[in-house]
Scaffold this motif. Structure first.
Motif, PDB file in Angstrom:
ATOM      1  N   LYS A  58       4.109  -0.368   4.966  1.00 60.14           N
ATOM      2  CA  LYS A  58       2.668  -0.388   4.628  1.00 60.14           C
ATOM      3  C   LYS A  58       2.415  -1.263   3.405  1.00 60.14           C
ATOM      4  O   LYS A  58       1.464  -2.025   3.353  1.00 60.14           O
ATOM      5  CB  LYS A  58       2.186   1.038   4.345  1.00 60.14           C
ATOM      6  CG  LYS A  58       1.786   1.738   5.615  1.00 60.14           C
ATOM      7  CD  LYS A  58       1.016   2.994   5.318  1.00 60.14           C
ATOM      8  CE  LYS A  58       0.855   3.755   6.615  1.00 60.14           C
ATOM      9  NZ  LYS A  58       1.156   5.176   6.483  1.00 60.14           N
ATOM     10  N   GLU A  59       3.306  -1.149   2.413  1.00 58.43           N
ATOM     11  CA  GLU A  59       3.089  -1.952   1.193  1.00 58.43           C
ATOM     12  C   GLU A  59       3.357  -3.431   1.445  1.00 58.43           C
ATOM     13  O   GLU A  59       2.674  -4.296   0.920  1.00 58.43           O
ATOM     14  CB  GLU A  59       3.951  -1.420   0.047  1.00 58.43           C
ATOM     15  CG  GLU A  59       3.355  -0.119  -0.450  1.00 58.43           C
ATOM     16  CD  GLU A  59       4.102   0.511  -1.590  1.00 58.43           C
ATOM     17  OE1 GLU A  59       4.246  -0.134  -2.625  1.00 58.43           O
ATOM     18  OE2 GLU A  59       4.521   1.671  -1.425  1.00 58.43           O
TER      19      GLU A  59
ATOM     20  N   GLU B  88       6.610  -5.808  12.167  1.00 59.71           N
ATOM     21  CA  GLU B  88       6.676  -4.490  11.531  1.00 59.71           C
ATOM     22  C   GLU B  88       8.090  -3.978  11.617  1.00 59.71           C
ATOM     23  O   GLU B  88       8.616  -3.758  12.676  1.00 59.71           O
ATOM     24  CB  GLU B  88       5.732  -3.526  12.244  1.00 59.71           C
ATOM     25  CG  GLU B  88       4.311  -4.002  12.211  1.00 59.71           C
ATOM     26  CD  GLU B  88       3.364  -3.047  12.904  1.00 59.71           C
ATOM     27  OE1 GLU B  88       3.721  -1.870  13.068  1.00 59.71           O
ATOM     28  OE2 GLU B  88       2.271  -3.494  13.287  1.00 59.71           O
TER      29      GLU B  88
ATOM     30  N   LYS C   4       0.348  -4.701   3.163  1.00 58.34           N
ATOM     31  CA  LYS C   4      -0.785  -4.802   2.231  1.00 58.34           C
ATOM     32  C   LYS C   4      -0.715  -6.124   1.448  1.00 58.34           C
ATOM     33  O   LYS C   4      -1.715  -6.824   1.314  1.00 58.34           O
ATOM     34  CB  LYS C   4      -0.746  -3.601   1.276  1.00 58.34           C
ATOM     35  CG  LYS C   4      -2.040  -3.362   0.570  1.00 58.34           C
ATOM     36  CD  LYS C   4      -2.022  -2.026  -0.150  1.00 58.34           C
ATOM     37  CE  LYS C   4      -2.765  -2.165  -1.448  1.00 58.34           C
ATOM     38  NZ  LYS C   4      -2.033  -1.767  -2.626  1.00 58.34           N
TER      39      LYS C   4
END
Ligand SMILES: C[S@@+](CC[C@H](N)C(=O)[O-])C[C@H]1O[C@@H](n2cnc3c(N)ncnc32)[C@H](O)[C@@H]1O
Length: 258
Positions: A41-42, A35, A45
């Motif tokens: 977040k994308e 991270e 995903k």
């Protein structure tokens, strides 16, 4: 012996995986997801989407790990990146040592292709050199953002007999207009194309390539620069991050008479 795969996943769409990448993923015991990036977040995903689309859920585990934010070193960009990579190397060493058993296969899903402005290969080589943990590793190539850009604009990267230069916004600052041939620019947070607005140069630009938010723009730079600046500003405001790549090209390249 542990084994690590660096698997290129293409830049932003689960359809860009190669058959080799999918076959390799099927052998993996543990996927490591780091991270870090803006828009994380994308990015997460898409990686999840890829795993769910191509694998059966029971066959693998996912281990997430946080990596430190890059600290600015105003004196030396190289030192800044080197220190950051060393910190990442510590995290990755720990993952390989503690989250994989001997004989298992681990993998990192690398944005685009692992050989293009990506630090994972050098980090793995650094870890092996330090000798903290031992493993074999392999690279599975992926489609790069550059290929998607050229495909979307329906242009070849070079014209007959010309060179292609791949560089960053940071390095482009050192260029004069006469050095522009087929100049592909990545990692440009500063809109460095602005420095060339008074020359006869064409630009082929793409933001969020491959994703549902993809934006394309092309034309003579001086004619479209205001639109481009506006599009970039608005995209950054809306999503809080922007990934863009572009090609600068002189209508008559310096090499075209050779
Ligand atoms: C750290 S580099 C990684 C490049 C990646 N390994 C590749 O093969 O495309 C990140 C830069 O690649 C470019 N990039 C990556 N994905 C992109 C996308 N989907 N759309 C536009 N540019 C992208 C941008 O210039 C971004 O700043």
């Amino acid at each position: 012996m542990r084994k690590i795969y660096l698997i290129g996943i293409g830049p932003g769409n689960s359809d860009y995986l190669t058959l080799q990448a999918i076959d390799t993923m099927k052998k993996v015991d543990v996927f490591f997801i780091l991270e870090k990036e803006k828009g994380f977040k994308e990015f997460l995903k898409i990686r999840k989407e890829i795993l769910e689309k191509y694998l059966d859920r029971e066959t693998y585990r996912v281990v997430n790990a946080k990596i430190p934010k890059r600290k600015k070193n105003r004196k030396s960009y190289k030192e800044e990146v080197k220190t950051w990579r060393e910190q990442k190397a510590e995290v990755i060493t720990e993952l390989i040592e503690n989250k994989m058993k001997d004989g298992e296969i681990g993998a990192f899903l690398i944005w685009g292709d692992p050989s293009l402005y990506d630090g994972h290969l050098e980090i793995l080589q650094h870890i092996l050199k330090e000798g903290a943990v031992n493993f074999e590793y392999k690279v599975i190539p992926g489609i790069t953002s550059i290929q998607i850009l050229a495909a979307r604009h329906k242009i070849p990267l070079n014209r007959i007999g010309e060179s292609i230069v791949i560089t960053t916004g940071r390095k482009l600052k050192e260029y004069t207009p006469d050095r522009i041939t087929n100049t592909v620019v990545l990692l440009d947070n500063y809109s460095t194309f602005k420095d060339f607005k008074d020359s006869d140069i064409d630009i082929y630009w793409g933001g969020y390539l491959g994703s549902k938010d993809e934006i394309l723009l092309s034309g003579r730079l001086k004619d479209i620069i205001e639109d481009l600046k506006k599009i970039r500003r608005e995209a950054k405001r809306e999503k809080s991050w922007l990934m863009d790549t572009y090609i600068l090209r002189r209508p008559e390249g310096p090499e075209s008479n050779e």
